[in-house]
Enzyme design. Structure first.
Site, PDB file in Angstrom:
ATOM      1  N   ASP A 212       0.870  -1.163   0.000  1.00 59.40           N
ATOM      2  CA  ASP A 212       0.000   0.000   0.000  1.00 59.40           C
ATOM      3  C   ASP A 212       0.919   1.229   0.000  1.00 59.40           C
ATOM      4  O   ASP A 212       2.104   1.144   0.370  1.00 59.40           O
ATOM      5  CB  ASP A 212      -0.949   0.010   1.208  1.00 59.40           C
ATOM      6  CG  ASP A 212      -2.141   0.953   0.962  1.00 59.40           C
ATOM      7  OD1 ASP A 212      -2.087   1.747  -0.003  1.00 59.40           O
ATOM      8  OD2 ASP A 212      -3.119   0.893   1.724  1.00 59.40           O
TER       9      ASP A 212
HETATM   10  C1  BGC Z   1      -4.945   3.292  -0.011  1.00 58.82           C
HETATM   11  C2  BGC Z   1      -5.018   2.283  -1.129  1.00 58.82           C
HETATM   12  C3  BGC Z   1      -4.813   2.980  -2.448  1.00 58.82           C
HETATM   13  C4  BGC Z   1      -3.473   3.701  -2.417  1.00 58.82           C
HETATM   14  C5  BGC Z   1      -3.129   4.436  -3.697  1.00 58.82           C
HETATM   15  C6  BGC Z   1      -3.680   4.139  -0.079  1.00 58.82           C
HETATM   16  O1  BGC Z   1      -3.735   5.174   0.826  1.00 58.82           O
HETATM   17  O2  BGC Z   1      -5.002   2.631   1.224  1.00 58.82           O
HETATM   18  O3  BGC Z   1      -6.249   1.626  -1.107  1.00 58.82           O
HETATM   19  O4  BGC Z   1      -4.884   2.063  -3.499  1.00 58.82           O
HETATM   20  O5  BGC Z   1      -3.492   4.656  -1.376  1.00 58.82           O
HETATM   21  O6  BGC Z   1      -3.937   5.541  -3.860  1.00 58.82           O
END
Ligand code: BGC
Length: 748
Positions: free
Chosen positions: A273
């Protein structure tokens, strides 16, 4: 050496390897390098590409090179990886190194309904249509990986990201996620199932450590990931921000290696993530493949050194050079990434995709209509009877508020979003006199990350005046439709924060009471992604859950309100009357939000209806519940036999008849109860469902096949799934509490 020279060298090398006897023989087609040969098995292509890469090139593919992309191997013509959020639509383009908008004018997408709505359809075909449509949009925008779908279990109604997930039940979630993934990946785009694992709250999501027993882990929280891998063949997965048993998910050896690879057989890429990687050791040894979103280490965005400082960049390279690490882990990670690139950008059968096509708009509307859940409909107040109701008052902020902007990473820039008011006016405006009053002012916010809805919802009048206007409108009208709920602001349905309670915000309860006093013909429409309490439930005639519908939210709602579409959704989660009725909130702060950065899942496997059943709690509305504009009658179920052995099956058949006046769809739910077992089991568990369409008067037989796998529980002592011999009950319900027929059978 310049890139161009490198490419020339590569071509010479490839040609040389094709013969080398100096003659100008035409190379047979099979002489093209194996990694470029679409006809060869993927693993052969992966090994060939790997064998041609330098150490520097291998390191380069392991980490981001921009906010949403990572390198390929330019010298070999291996394409870059481009990721995009998210589960509900393709995110607008941001700048190379920043979250700010790139300002493109051609990146507006179709917003599909939130995943809770998709789950509420209880329709596998809708999940495939969703995946196919969003996959085509991702293709059109040149993306390799779609960062979704999310399958974290709805453990508490307070989780800010519930709207991005598929409810509380592992079976329902598994059944919906598999066709979604297939639909996406059939377009040559990798789905990235997230957030692995136990990211069930946003509060302290970057640090909280989850403690739970293995039974709950395997029976409740892992099945959807397992199905995504084993049935959906998902090509990537996103380890979550939180920790499990003290270790960050992105470094969690047990989660990423033992469970994911050894037990589930995952052969895709574990993509961190954004910013979830904490150090090089963890990233190298813990099973992560691809690092995204790590902080800039104080480097200015735009400087090369920013991405070079990622844990899986120069720091890892230096450790390999020093001999601290060999190249075994490195090659393992690179293989996974090459496999993903070959499956997507180098698959040889990529289509161009499409953006905002009529089909996508129709898909968004159909899914939203089919996911709407009718919770109550006394006196058949809905659909609006335009002969009897000549004056309709629409009240509530969510009738006019756009909802595709906000909420965190799933925020979207849409080509066009229809609000309920706009569409209801289009649908009913010529038949009835419509008035609108706001009733309360909640959120005037209209932009997120530089994308604006263009709406101005500021209203400086005092609350009494705003409410008085609404009550007057309600008194004047033959019927009131209140459209409220939550929105995508922090502490509502939004990433990064949890809700502060299950009550409706902005004093909406008082507004609904006042409106119901003014006019008993009141329907309440909730636009939200998480359960809310409804203390006024008995005061209103109709309640409809419309969810976040995306681009077509207004049109879908207008069709349902006008009776052009018949709602057939059922609840993917339990709606509690009080927060304390939820297992996660029954033990004090240790179980939510946690104490000292640790949260313990004391309720174990008893999540959602499993808890309500165990504790004899009357939910506000139970899991699996939902009405229709028509009515259905169930006959008695028949079992093909009364006992089976471990390899056998039993067929369940039950007739269902549409006894009302219009066509409709019914979800028929199969639960199984283990009468006697060595470990405590839930009173019943969902093990099957079918959605059928019935014309008025029509009867269909619905069939299920019971096998031993459906009878198993996870025995932590044995670390295995076990089906114990003895008596079981097959239960057919229209919801988890509306039981229509039962029959017992034995496993011999
Ligand atoms: C989120 C993810 C997301 C990623 C990219 C993170 O903060 O938890 O679900 O895909 O950001 O935007």
């Amino acid at each position: 050496m310049k890139k161009r020279n490198l490419v020339l060298l590569a071509i010479v090398a490839v040609l040389a390897s094709c013969g080398g006897n100096g003659k100008q023989a035409k190379a047979p087609v099979s002489d093209i390098p194996a990694y470029l040969d679409y006809s060869r098995p993927i693993e052969e292509r992966v090994e060939d590409a790997l064998s041609r890469m330098t150490l520097e090139e291998k390191i380069a593919v392991l980490h981001a090179q921009s906010k949403f992309s990572s390198a390929g191997v330019p010298r070999l013509g291996i394409p870059e990886v481009w990721c995009t959020d998210g589960p509900h639509g393709i995110r607008p383009e941001v700048l190379w190194d920043e979250w700010e908008q790139a300002g493109w004018t051609n990146d507006s997408c179709t917003a599909f309904p939130a995943l809770t709505c998709l789950a509420a359809t209880w329709n596998r075909d809708m999940a495939h249509l969703f995946g196919k449509s969003i996959g085509e949009e991702a293709r059109f925008r040149g993306k390799t990986v779609l960062l979704g779908p999310g399958v974290n279990i709805n453990r508490t109604p307070l989780n800010g990201r519930n709207f991005e997930y598929m409810g509380e039940d592992p079976y329902l979630t598994s059944q919906i996620v598999v066709p979604y993934i297939k639909g996406v990946q059939e377009q040559g785009v990798a789905a990235c199932v997230k957030h692995f694992a136990l990211n069930n709250q946003e509060e302290w999501r970057h640090s909280v450590s989850v403690k739970l027993d293995d039974r709950a882990l395997y029976e409740i929280y892992l099945p959807a990931f397992k199905a995504a891998i084993q049935e959906g063949n998902v090509w990537s997965i996103m380890p979550a921000y939180n920790r499990v048993d003290g270790e960050f998910c992105a470094h969690n050896d047990r989660l990423l290696k033992t469970i994911l690879r050894d037990e589930f057989g995952f052969d895709g890429v574990a993509i961190s993530d954004w910013g979830a990687t904490e150090d090089t050791k963890g990233a190298v040894e813990g099973g992560l493949d691809l690092e995204y979103g790590t902080t800039s280490f104080g480097h200015e965005p735009g400087t090369n050194s920013m991405y070079d400082n990622y844990y899986l960049a120069t720091p890892y390279y230096n450790l390999i050079k020093k001999g601290v690490y060999g190249t075994e882990e490195l090659d393992y990670k690179v293989r996974n990434i090459l496999r993903l690139i070959i499956r997507t950008g180098m698959s040889g059968n990529l289509n161009l995709g499409s953006l905002n096509s009529d089909e996508h708009i129709l898909a968004a509307r159909t899914i939203n209509e089919e996911g709407m859940v009718l919770l109550k409909n006394n006196d058949a107040l809905l659909p609006v009877n335009t002969d009897a109701c000549k004056k309709v008052a629409i009240i509530g902020e969510n009738a006019i508020k756009m909802m595709t902007v906000g909420g965190g990473s799933s925020s979207l820039k849409v080509k066009k979003e229809y609000t309920p008011m706009e569409s209801i006016t289009k649908e009913l405006g010529s038949k009835v006199q419509l008035t609108y009053a706001r009733g309360y002012v909640g959120s005037a916010s209209n932009n997120y990350n530089g994308v604006s809805t263009g709406q101005s919802l500021e209203d400086d009048r005092d609350p009494e005046e705003i409410l008085a206007e609404a009550v007057a409108a309600a008194k004047e009208a033959d019927m009131v439709i209140f459209i409220g709920g939550l929105n995508k602001d922090p502490n509502q349905d939004a990433e990064g924060t949890d809700r502060l309670g299950i009550e409706l915000p902005y004093g909406q309860d008082e507004v609904i009471y006042a409106l119901a006093d003014a006019n008993p013909n009141i329907a309440v429409v909730m636009v939200n992604g998480s359960a809310v309490a409804m203390p006024w439930r008995d005061k209103v005639k109709s309640i409809l859950l419309a969810w976040y519908g995306g681009s077509e939210a207004g049109n879908a709602l207008a069709e349902v309100i006008a009776g052009k579409a018949n709602p057939s959704g059922k609840l993917p989660y339990t709606m509690y009357a009080r927060l304390e009725d939820c297992g996660a909130h029954s033990f004090g702060p240790e179980t939510y939000p946690g104490v000292g950065q640790e949260v313990t899942y004391t309720e174990g496997i008893f999540v959602g209806y499993r808890w309500a059943d165990k504790k004899n709690i009357e939910p506000l509305y139970p899991f699996g519940y939902g009405l229709s504009y028509t009515t259905f009658e169930y006959g008695d179920m028949k079992l093909s036999k009364s006992s089976m052995n471990e390899n056998g099956t039993i067929k369940v058949t039950i007739p269902v008849t549409n006894t009302g006046k219009c066509a409709g769809k019914e979800v028929v739910e199969l639960y199984i109860s283990d009468t006697e077992s060595s470990l405590e089991r839930p009173e019943k568990e969902l093990k099957g469902f079918e959605k059928i369409a019935l014309e008025p008067g029509q009867t269909k037989n619905v069939e299920f096949t019971i096998n031993a796998d459906m009878l198993k529980f996870f025995d932590d002592a044995k670390h295995d799934w076990v089906a114990e011999k003895g008596e079981f009950t097959a239960i057919i319900g229209a919801s988890s509490r509306d039981i229509k027929s039962t029959a017992t059978f034995t496993l011999k």
